[in-house]
Design an enzyme around this catalytic site. Structure first.
Site, PDB file in Angstrom:
ATOM      1  CG  ASP A 239     -25.887  43.430  -6.022  1.00  0.00           C
ATOM      2  OD1 ASP A 239     -26.488  42.327  -5.777  1.00  0.00           O
ATOM      3  OD2 ASP A 239     -25.806  44.138  -5.177  1.00  0.00           O
ATOM      4  CG  HIS A 334     -20.297  38.256  -2.727  1.00  0.00           C
ATOM      5  ND1 HIS A 334     -20.661  38.215  -1.345  1.00  0.00           N
ATOM      6  CD2 HIS A 334     -21.508  38.495  -2.994  1.00  0.00           C
ATOM      7  CE1 HIS A 334     -21.793  38.572  -1.012  1.00  0.00           C
ATOM      8  NE2 HIS A 334     -22.257  38.770  -2.049  1.00  0.00           N
TER       9      HIS A 334
HETATM   10  C1  HEM Z   1     -22.328  45.505  -0.113  1.00  0.00           C
HETATM   11  C2  HEM Z   1     -22.622  44.308  -0.013  1.00  0.00           C
HETATM   12  C3  HEM Z   1     -22.754  43.268  -1.059  1.00  0.00           C
HETATM   13  C4  HEM Z   1     -22.627  43.406  -2.440  1.00  0.00           C
HETATM   14  C5  HEM Z   1     -21.749  44.456  -3.244  1.00  0.00           C
HETATM   15  C6  HEM Z   1     -23.032  42.223  -3.026  1.00  0.00           C
HETATM   16  C7  HEM Z   1     -22.801  41.978  -4.469  1.00  0.00           C
HETATM   17  C8  HEM Z   1     -23.368  40.736  -4.915  1.00  0.00           C
HETATM   18  C9  HEM Z   1     -23.305  40.227  -6.391  1.00  0.00           C
HETATM   19  C10 HEM Z   1     -22.622  41.505  -7.353  1.00  0.00           C
HETATM   20  C11 HEM Z   1     -23.761  39.310  -6.597  1.00  0.00           C
HETATM   21  C12 HEM Z   1     -23.732  38.363  -7.907  1.00  0.00           C
HETATM   22  C13 HEM Z   1     -25.015  38.628  -8.889  1.00  0.00           C
HETATM   23  C14 HEM Z   1     -26.104  38.125  -7.991  1.00  0.00           C
HETATM   24  O1  HEM Z   1     -26.497  36.809  -8.115  1.00  0.00           O
HETATM   25  O2  HEM Z   1     -26.941  39.032  -7.642  1.00  0.00           O
HETATM   26  C15 HEM Z   1     -23.944  38.728  -5.441  1.00  0.00           C
HETATM   27  C16 HEM Z   1     -24.765  37.405  -5.233  1.00  0.00           C
HETATM   28  C17 HEM Z   1     -25.299  37.100  -3.891  1.00  0.00           C
HETATM   29  N1  HEM Z   1     -25.209  37.640  -2.640  1.00  0.00           N
HETATM   30 FE1  HEM Z   1     -24.246  39.509  -2.413  1.00  0.00          FE
HETATM   31  N2  HEM Z   1     -23.655  41.496  -2.102  1.00  0.00           N
HETATM   32  C18 HEM Z   1     -23.435  42.033  -1.003  1.00  0.00           C
HETATM   33  C19 HEM Z   1     -24.254  41.376   0.207  1.00  0.00           C
HETATM   34  C20 HEM Z   1     -24.590  40.284   0.685  1.00  0.00           C
HETATM   35  C21 HEM Z   1     -25.268  39.881   1.614  1.00  0.00           C
HETATM   36  C22 HEM Z   1     -25.131  40.750   3.070  1.00  0.00           C
HETATM   37  C23 HEM Z   1     -25.623  38.750   1.555  1.00  0.00           C
HETATM   38  C24 HEM Z   1     -26.516  37.889   2.467  1.00  0.00           C
HETATM   39  C25 HEM Z   1     -26.352  37.778   3.783  1.00  0.00           C
HETATM   40  C26 HEM Z   1     -25.457  38.321   0.078  1.00  0.00           C
HETATM   41  C27 HEM Z   1     -26.031  37.266  -0.525  1.00  0.00           C
HETATM   42  C28 HEM Z   1     -25.806  36.962  -1.620  1.00  0.00           C
HETATM   43  C29 HEM Z   1     -26.085  35.847  -2.456  1.00  0.00           C
HETATM   44  C30 HEM Z   1     -26.927  34.694  -1.815  1.00  0.00           C
HETATM   45  C31 HEM Z   1     -26.018  35.919  -3.886  1.00  0.00           C
HETATM   46  C32 HEM Z   1     -26.279  34.689  -4.951  1.00  0.00           C
HETATM   47  C33 HEM Z   1     -25.023  33.880  -5.076  1.00  0.00           C
HETATM   48  C34 HEM Z   1     -25.457  32.670  -6.049  1.00  0.00           C
HETATM   49  O3  HEM Z   1     -26.289  31.772  -5.286  1.00  0.00           O
HETATM   50  O4  HEM Z   1     -24.951  32.732  -6.743  1.00  0.00           O
HETATM   51  N3  HEM Z   1     -24.983  39.320  -0.333  1.00  0.00           N
HETATM   52  N4  HEM Z   1     -24.044  39.557  -4.490  1.00  0.00           N
END
Ligand code: HEM
Length: 434
Positions: A239, A334
């Site tokens: 993450d 996601h």
């Molecule tokens: C418990 C809640 C969440 C979990 C477990 C989670 C988990 C992850 C994981 C595993 C990734 C893929 C790896 C990475 O690029 O970091 C990711 C990507 C991402 N997450 Fe989350 N996330 C959560 C909440 C959020 C929230 C609240 C937002 C924004 C409002 C968010 C925005 C993003 C974005 C923008 C990416 C990158 C996507 C890309 O451009 O490839 N996430 N998240």
């Protein structure tokens, strides 16, 4: 014989009554200099009365002093672009009713002087355990101004985005984890040093403000995985892969560069910060098999690679299809939902920490034995253009929502670094008083 608390204190410290009075009066005297007056302490005053670890035979090993430091001063505040340390404590404060414009300035001066010293491994004025300050372990203290603080100083200079986020259908927000006037984001690679810094800062703040909430968070311990390894959250996912990196991307997407309607002069060089406490339901996550988990995020669990790639930093191919004609990366995953129609990589600087507590008394088949989640932290230059569309899309549809629930939310302005040195009374955001 009845032993009074005072006898114990004097006896235990091995001090004469006179010396003890000086020691015990020391903090009060310093407080008179700092907390009681609106101008705040001068650096010279602070330095002259600063505590220091004992010299001579009882001194700690000199090799320990000032190891692993991150400067407090700079054009931007530390703790944003800084590689995330292992531990964090986010402390949200409510200003006391009597803490107005000038007293807020005093508070920020005192906290800056404390933080600047602590970041160098030097104990500040009021520190009664100075040995705990000597190894700061990459300490950063980042100040975030909530809407209430800016309104008390100069409501005309509060940008419209500095307000609670709009409600989202997935929210189950609790006051206990939301809002606040002043945020102290304390990050450090050593939990002992962090606890000490937090106590020093809260002692300095207690005449001005009360604690609204504290969110402690952790990542891998320093040394457990190689430096630069992307952390994992408690779902086991890698993450933090797609974030702005390097000066050019940080300048483009994280730091506020020019004055505008959304960026008052005092915020140029700063950024906006969203803190969301997001509960992760590990019990129902346990019921999902590996393919289901990977489909939910759109990435592999082992390497963190997109389902269409092999390595963590491979760019996802959202058009790739299976022999049956479905997209390999689920349209509701996601990573797909966090991107817009242009599929451009995210511009948010996410800097999340994990939280975890065992639920006492939990027992029986399937009982929730943990209360866990993410202290989700995101920095971005333009909250309206960059953060809100992502959050709206994820709230409308994201397979991960099945297992996640936002229970806290707060927005802060993270001003640039001080315009003058902390020793000369400067502090991050001092431009708001200009
Ligand atoms: C418990 C809640 C969440 C979990 C477990 C989670 C988990 C992850 C994981 C595993 C990734 C893929 C790896 C990475 O690029 O970091 C990711 C990507 C991402 N997450 Fe989350 N996330 C959560 C909440 C959020 C929230 C609240 C937002 C924004 C409002 C968010 C925005 C993003 C974005 C923008 C990416 C990158 C996507 C890309 O451009 O490839 N996430 N998240």
């Amino acid at each position: 014989m009845r032993v009074s608390r005072r006898d114990l204190l004097l006896g235990g410290l091995g001090l004469s009554a006179g010396t003890a009075a000086a020691v015990l009066g020391g903090e009060a005297a310093v407080r008179g200099l700092t907390a009681g007056t609106d101008g705040g302490a001068t650096a010279a005053g602070a330095d002259a009365t600063a505590s220091a670890p004992a010299a001579g035979a009882d001194a700690p090993d000199p090799a320990l002093f000032g190891r692993e430091t991150r400067p407090f001063a700079g054009a931007h505040q530390a703790g944003v672009a800084t590689p995330p340390q292992a531990h964090a404590s986010l402390v949200s404060l409510d200003l006391a009713p009597t803490t107005g414009r000038e007293r807020i300035r005093s508070l920020l001066r005192i906290l800056s002087q404390d933080a600047a010293r602590l970041a160098e491994g030097r104990a500040p004025v009021t520190d009664q355990e100075p040995e705990l300050a000597i190894a700061p372990a990459n300490l950063t203290v980042t100040f975030g101004f909530g809407p209430g603080l800016v309104d008390r100083v100069d409501p005309a200079r509060r940008p419209a985005w500095l307000a609670p986020l709009e409600p989202f259908p997935i929210d189950a927000l609790e006051d206990a984890w939301s809002g606040g006037d002043l945020l102290l984001q304390i990050c450090c690679d050593d939990p002992l040093a962090l606890a000490h810094v937090q106590r020093v800062l809260l002692k300095s703040a207690r005449d001005f403000a009360t604690v609204r909430w504290v969110q402690a968070g952790f990542r891998n311990a320093r040394g457990a995985v190689g430096d630069g390894t992307t952390q994992r959250n408690l779902f086991g996912q890698v993450d933090g892969t797609v974030v702005p990196r390097g000066d050019a991307e940080l300048d483009a997407h994280v730091w506020m560069r020019e004055e505008s309607a959304a960026v008052p002069a005092w915020l140029v060089g700063g950024t906006s910060m969203v803190v969301r406490r997001i509960r992760m339901d590990l019990e129902t996550w346990d019921q999902v098999d590996r393919p289901g988990r990977e489909a939910g995020i759109g990435r592999r669990l082992g390497s963190g690679a997109p389902l269409t790639g092999e390595h963590e930093f491979d760019e996802p191919d959202f058009a790739a299809t299976t022999p049956q004609g479905f997209t390999v990366i689920h349209p509701m995953s996601h990573v797909r939902r966090s991107r817009g129609d242009d599929l451009a990589p995210s511009r948010l600087l996410r800097r999340p920490y994990n939280y975890d507590a065992v639920v006492p008394g939990a027992g029986g088949a399937g009982a929730a034995v943990n209360e866990s989640g993410l202290v989700f932290v995101s920095f971005q230059a333009d909250l309206v253009a960059d953060f809100l569309p992502v959050q709206r899309r994820l709230a409308e549809g994201d397979l991960l929502n099945e297992w996640t629930t936002p229970i806290g939310s707060a927005v802060f302005a993270v001003p640039p670094g001080a315009t003058t040195d902390a020793r000369a009374g400067g502090f991050p955001g001092d431009g708001l008083w200009a």
